[in-house]
Design an enzyme around this catalytic site. Sequence first.
Site, PDB file in Angstrom:
ATOM      1  N   ARG A 115     -14.623  -7.287   0.442  1.00 21.27           N
ATOM      2  CA  ARG A 115     -13.766  -6.922   1.582  1.00 21.27           C
ATOM      3  C   ARG A 115     -13.186  -5.503   1.418  1.00 21.27           C
ATOM      4  O   ARG A 115     -12.696  -5.133   0.359  1.00 21.27           O
ATOM      5  CB  ARG A 115     -12.632  -7.939   1.714  1.00 21.27           C
ATOM      6  CG  ARG A 115     -11.690  -7.712   2.898  1.00 21.27           C
ATOM      7  CD  ARG A 115     -10.444  -6.922   2.536  1.00 21.27           C
ATOM      8  NE  ARG A 115      -9.500  -6.844   3.664  1.00 21.27           N
ATOM      9  CZ  ARG A 115      -8.408  -6.084   3.671  1.00 21.27           C
ATOM     10  NH1 ARG A 115      -8.114  -5.345   2.628  1.00 21.27           N
ATOM     11  NH2 ARG A 115      -7.606  -6.060   4.715  1.00 21.27           N
TER      12      ARG A 115
ATOM     13  N   GLY B 179     -10.491  -2.815   3.304  1.00 18.75           N
ATOM     14  CA  GLY B 179      -9.440  -2.719   4.320  1.00 18.75           C
ATOM     15  C   GLY B 179      -9.493  -1.402   5.068  1.00 18.75           C
ATOM     16  O   GLY B 179     -10.509  -0.692   5.049  1.00 18.75           O
ATOM     17  N   ASP B 180      -8.384  -1.070   5.701  1.00 17.03           N
ATOM     18  CA  ASP B 180      -8.323   0.154   6.501  1.00 17.03           C
ATOM     19  C   ASP B 180      -8.031   1.395   5.672  1.00 17.03           C
ATOM     20  O   ASP B 180      -8.315   2.512   6.107  1.00 17.03           O
ATOM     21  CB  ASP B 180      -7.240   0.016   7.579  1.00 17.03           C
ATOM     22  CG  ASP B 180      -5.866  -0.240   6.955  1.00 17.03           C
ATOM     23  OD1 ASP B 180      -5.769  -1.115   6.071  1.00 17.03           O
ATOM     24  OD2 ASP B 180      -4.896   0.446   7.341  1.00 17.03           O
TER      25      ASP B 180
ATOM     26  N   THR C 230       0.844  -1.200   0.000  1.00 24.43           N
ATOM     27  CA  THR C 230       0.000   0.000   0.000  1.00 24.43           C
ATOM     28  C   THR C 230       0.883   1.254   0.000  1.00 24.43           C
ATOM     29  O   THR C 230       1.985   1.221   0.552  1.00 24.43           O
ATOM     30  CB  THR C 230      -0.882  -0.026   1.269  1.00 24.43           C
ATOM     31  OG1 THR C 230      -1.835  -1.058   1.120  1.00 24.43           O
ATOM     32  CG2 THR C 230      -1.574   1.287   1.546  1.00 24.43           C
TER      33      THR C 230
ATOM     34  N   THR D 222      -0.163   1.235   6.827  1.00 28.36           N
ATOM     35  CA  THR D 222      -0.118   0.062   5.955  1.00 28.36           C
ATOM     36  C   THR D 222       0.039  -1.178   6.820  1.00 28.36           C
ATOM     37  O   THR D 222       0.681  -1.137   7.861  1.00 28.36           O
ATOM     38  CB  THR D 222       1.039   0.152   4.948  1.00 28.36           C
ATOM     39  OG1 THR D 222       1.086  -1.077   4.204  1.00 28.36           O
ATOM     40  CG2 THR D 222       2.382   0.369   5.621  1.00 28.36           C
ATOM     41  N   GLY D 223      -0.581  -2.264   6.392  1.00 32.03           N
ATOM     42  CA  GLY D 223      -0.487  -3.492   7.182  1.00 32.03           C
ATOM     43  C   GLY D 223      -1.779  -4.280   7.114  1.00 32.03           C
ATOM     44  O   GLY D 223      -2.579  -4.084   6.198  1.00 32.03           O
TER      45      GLY D 223
ATOM     46  N   GLY E  37      -5.127  -4.797   7.482  1.00 28.69           N
ATOM     47  CA  GLY E  37      -6.162  -3.782   7.640  1.00 28.69           C
ATOM     48  C   GLY E  37      -7.199  -4.063   8.710  1.00 28.69           C
ATOM     49  O   GLY E  37      -7.673  -3.131   9.375  1.00 28.69           O
TER      50      GLY E  37
END
Length: 344
Positions: A237, A239-240, A209, A259-260, A262
């Site tokens: 889905r 994510g964050d 990301t 980033t990671g 989410g």
Amino acid sequence: MFRTLVLLAAAVALSLGASAQSANVLPDLDGDPVVLVVHGGAGTITRAAMTPETDAAIRASLAEALRAGHAVVMAGGDALDAVDAAITIMEDDPNFNAGRGGVFAADQTVRHDASIMDGATGLAGASSGTMHVRHPIRLARRVMDASPHVLLSGDGAEEFAMQQGLEMVPNTYFHTPSRLDGLLRVQERERSTTGLAVPSPDAWQMHGTVGAVALSAEGTLAAGTSTGGMTNKRWGRIGDAPIIGAGTFADGTVGISATGHGEFFIRLGVARDVAARMAYLGEDVDTAASTVIGTTLTEAGGTGGIIVLDAQGNASMPFNTEGMYRGAITRSGVVTTLIYGDEE
Ligand code: ASP
């Protein structure tokens, strides 16, 4: 007794804090404030797994993004425009999981999430699940500037993008052989897994990301994040990255892009948590950022990292993975690009 408890708590906090990579503190910049930080994702990024060519290409792209955003800031531009300038460059680079290099969803399409927030006004915009918008960060910006909403998704978001005259491309524009390999690898693993209908995603499935936080000459902040999300994602889905307060946040004091994994960043409200610690506890940018990643995220079992910049130009970039593509540029134009956890 009370004192012992306090000391014990401090020792625990220190040992937990140490699990965040120490490379979060930037080199001494001699009072030359940082005006832009960028990231290109966190994960199992090691020297052993990296070719010199990819290492050089990633650093070149981070540096190009930093210089583009820096030029906007130095010309007296808006922090939002600096974030746009930096992120669109990374969205065009297939090395990152954003724009052109977005990862594949389970149905072999690429679907993007993005968000942007203006610390000066508190306004924000985001989009999720788009398949044809070349620069999702620009759609997030249009949602903020030209709609009464914060987050648009799927077909409606694309209809809005077209109305706004954004550049649209076929989904195949985002299809790259390496991302397809990644998808097929996950799906093979899934087929060979017994017991669980859906295995937990591996760390590398959420990686690459991009994000940026900029500080304008006027002292205002903006933060943005853009991603293809998680390899093999399904069921719509999200994510964050497009969730304000999870993957992106900015106010008058600080800007954050994450980033990671989410799901953890959403549950923990990671980006907002950093700003809240600074506001409510009076923590400095590095203490707040390192505590949220090194203690809160790590204790919860999540992986990833954040880039954080405050209104005085102090930056912090903690992560609890092996590496994070990251960089910073100061007002005078000093560029730093970092990849691995042991880099100073
Ligand atoms: N945070 C993103 C997501 O969960 C993935 C990433 O950072 O690479 O969608």
